[in-house]
Design an enzyme around this catalytic site. Structure first.
Site, short mmCIF file in Angstrom:
data_model
loop_
_atom_site.label_atom_id
_atom_site.label_comp_id
_atom_site.label_asym_id
_atom_site.label_seq_id
_atom_site.Cartn_x
_atom_site.Cartn_y
_atom_site.Cartn_z
N TYR A 178 1.33 87.96 42.77
CA TYR A 178 0.70 87.34 44.43
C TYR A 178 1.07 88.05 45.72
O TYR A 178 0.09 87.95 45.73
CB TYR A 178 2.31 86.28 44.37
CG TYR A 178 2.06 85.99 46.09
CD1 TYR A 178 1.86 84.73 46.40
CD2 TYR A 178 2.39 86.38 47.37
CE1 TYR A 178 2.20 84.37 47.65
CE2 TYR A 178 2.15 85.43 48.13
CZ TYR A 178 1.79 84.26 48.70
OH TYR A 178 2.02 84.47 50.02
N SER A 232 -0.06 87.87 53.46
CA SER A 232 0.84 87.91 53.85
C SER A 232 1.73 89.61 53.90
O SER A 232 0.58 90.36 53.56
CB SER A 232 1.60 87.94 52.26
OG SER A 232 3.16 87.68 52.60
N ASP A 240 -7.29 70.05 49.40
CA ASP A 240 -6.46 70.29 48.96
C ASP A 240 -6.07 69.24 47.32
O ASP A 240 -6.97 68.17 47.44
CB ASP A 240 -4.58 69.43 49.89
CG ASP A 240 -3.80 69.84 49.56
OD1 ASP A 240 -3.11 70.62 48.01
OD2 ASP A 240 -3.05 71.21 50.38
N GLY A 267 -0.22 74.87 56.11
CA GLY A 267 -2.05 74.03 55.70
C GLY A 267 -2.06 72.56 56.94
O GLY A 267 -3.04 72.41 58.09
N ALA A 320 -3.07 69.69 53.24
CA ALA A 320 -2.01 68.73 52.87
C ALA A 320 -0.67 68.58 53.51
O ALA A 320 -0.11 68.00 53.62
CB ALA A 320 -2.27 68.40 51.56
N GLY A 363 2.51 72.25 54.03
CA GLY A 363 3.03 72.76 54.88
C GLY A 363 2.96 73.93 55.85
O GLY A 363 2.22 73.05 57.23
N LYS A 396 -3.10 89.47 47.57
CA LYS A 396 -3.00 89.35 49.47
C LYS A 396 -3.29 90.95 49.60
O LYS A 396 -4.06 90.62 50.23
CB LYS A 396 -1.51 88.90 49.23
CG LYS A 396 -1.02 87.43 49.53
CD LYS A 396 -2.02 86.16 49.65
CE LYS A 396 -1.75 84.55 49.62
NZ LYS A 396 -2.24 84.25 50.36
N ALA A 421 -0.38 91.16 44.92
CA ALA A 421 -1.44 92.21 44.47
C ALA A 421 -2.84 90.74 45.34
O ALA A 421 -4.14 91.73 45.41
CB ALA A 421 -1.85 92.38 42.87
N ASP A 469 -10.12 70.69 44.11
CA ASP A 469 -9.14 71.93 43.67
C ASP A 469 -9.88 73.20 44.07
O ASP A 469 -11.34 73.43 43.44
CB ASP A 469 -9.42 71.77 41.71
CG ASP A 469 -8.39 73.55 40.90
OD1 ASP A 469 -8.92 74.35 41.78
OD2 ASP A 469 -8.29 73.41 39.93
#
Length: 280
Positions: A161, A148, A44, A25, A21, A23, A165, A163, A72
């Site tokens: 975060y 990332s 989203d 994406g 929805a 960014g 990725k 971890a 979700d």
């Protein structure tokens, strides 16, 4: 198709994009339609942003080209229902892009971060393999899982975060390996994004951080690549990547295949610890 031109893995294909929805994406969704994807479903929890984007896309590209599905992704039943909705509509699914992610400075929110960033990526990948896998009666396809550059940094500032990725990277490379691909005919690709000018680093997300942390975060990534660079790079990876490959997209530059770097790093660590002799 002109001689020497690579076949498109985008044109006339059916896509499902998580976290679509806003960014990166939303940038991916727009770029896919510009590249003549047949149909793009994007998932989203942001209803207002998703509905606005859907209206924009339908006006620009015509009816039945894009569909926003409120979902979700950390809820297994909701995610499974979204996959069924897309497949029931078009009786096919060609590419799944697992883009959705949650970033929080509060490590006590670890369960939700893990559920969104990692558990949902696994669930989505398995749903996609069930539909697209040649060994399940499908015609093959492509899965792109977004990691990332933080996954490649030791002692990253965002431990939970980061971890999730690195977990996405290891999972994707493993399930995209030749032993799996030869059966499923589904490529699994990993993209490690550098800092990107996306909603995950902007309000309202950034307002959830304390002031000192916000200053530190923005200071560490003062220059972020454009969303368009990330989206265009992901399209290029879809068209070029082999299964179990890993790509870096950063600094508004074209994607770089870092598969050998990843493999060499793990092989060097395994050799230094003599892990292979333990039977793993």
């Amino acid at each position: 198709m002109s001689e020497g031109k690579q076949p498109s893995h985008v044109e006339d294909k059916v896509f499902l994009v998580t976290g679509g929805a806003a960014g990166v994406g939303a940038g991916i969704v727009r770029t896919l339609l510009l590249e003549n994807a047949r149909y793009v479903a994007f998932l989203d929890i942001a209803v207002r942003e998703g509905s606005v984007l859907e209206a924009e896309l339908l006006e620009k590209f015509g009816a039945l080209r894009a569909k926003f599905i409120k979902c979700d992704i950390s809820d297994e039943e909701q995610l499974g229902a979204a996959f069924r909705q897309v497949f029931d509509k078009y009786r096919r699914l060609d590419v799944v892009i697992n883009n959705a992610a949650m970033l929080s400075a509060d490590d006590r929110a670890y369960k939700k971060i893990v559920d969104v960033n990692f558990s949902a990526t696994i669930n989505s990948t398995l749903n996609a393999l069930d539909i697209m896998g040649a060994d399940k009666g499908g015609k093959g396809g492509t899965i792109v899982n977004l990691s990332s550059l933080l996954a490649l940094r030791p002692k990253a500032r965002l431990p939970v975060y980061a971890a999730t990725k690195i977990a996405v990277l290891q999972f994707s490379n493993s399930i995209g390996a030749e032993s799996y691909y030869s059966q499923s005919q589904v490529r699994v690709l990993t993209v490690c994004l550098g800092p990107t000018d996306t909603a995950i680093l902007q309000k309202p997300n950034i307002s959830n951080f304390d002031k000192d942390y916000t200053k530190d975060l923005t200071a560490r990534a003062p220059i972020r690549q454009r969303v368009e660079s990330a989206a265009n790079g992901i399209i290029e990876v879809i068209n070029r990547g082999t299964s179990s490959s890993t790509w870096m997209i950063a600094d508004d530059k074209p994607p770089v295949d870092i598969t050998k770097n990843i493999l060499n790093g793990f092989e060097a660590m395994s050799a230094s610890l003599d892990i292979n002799s333990l039977g793993f």
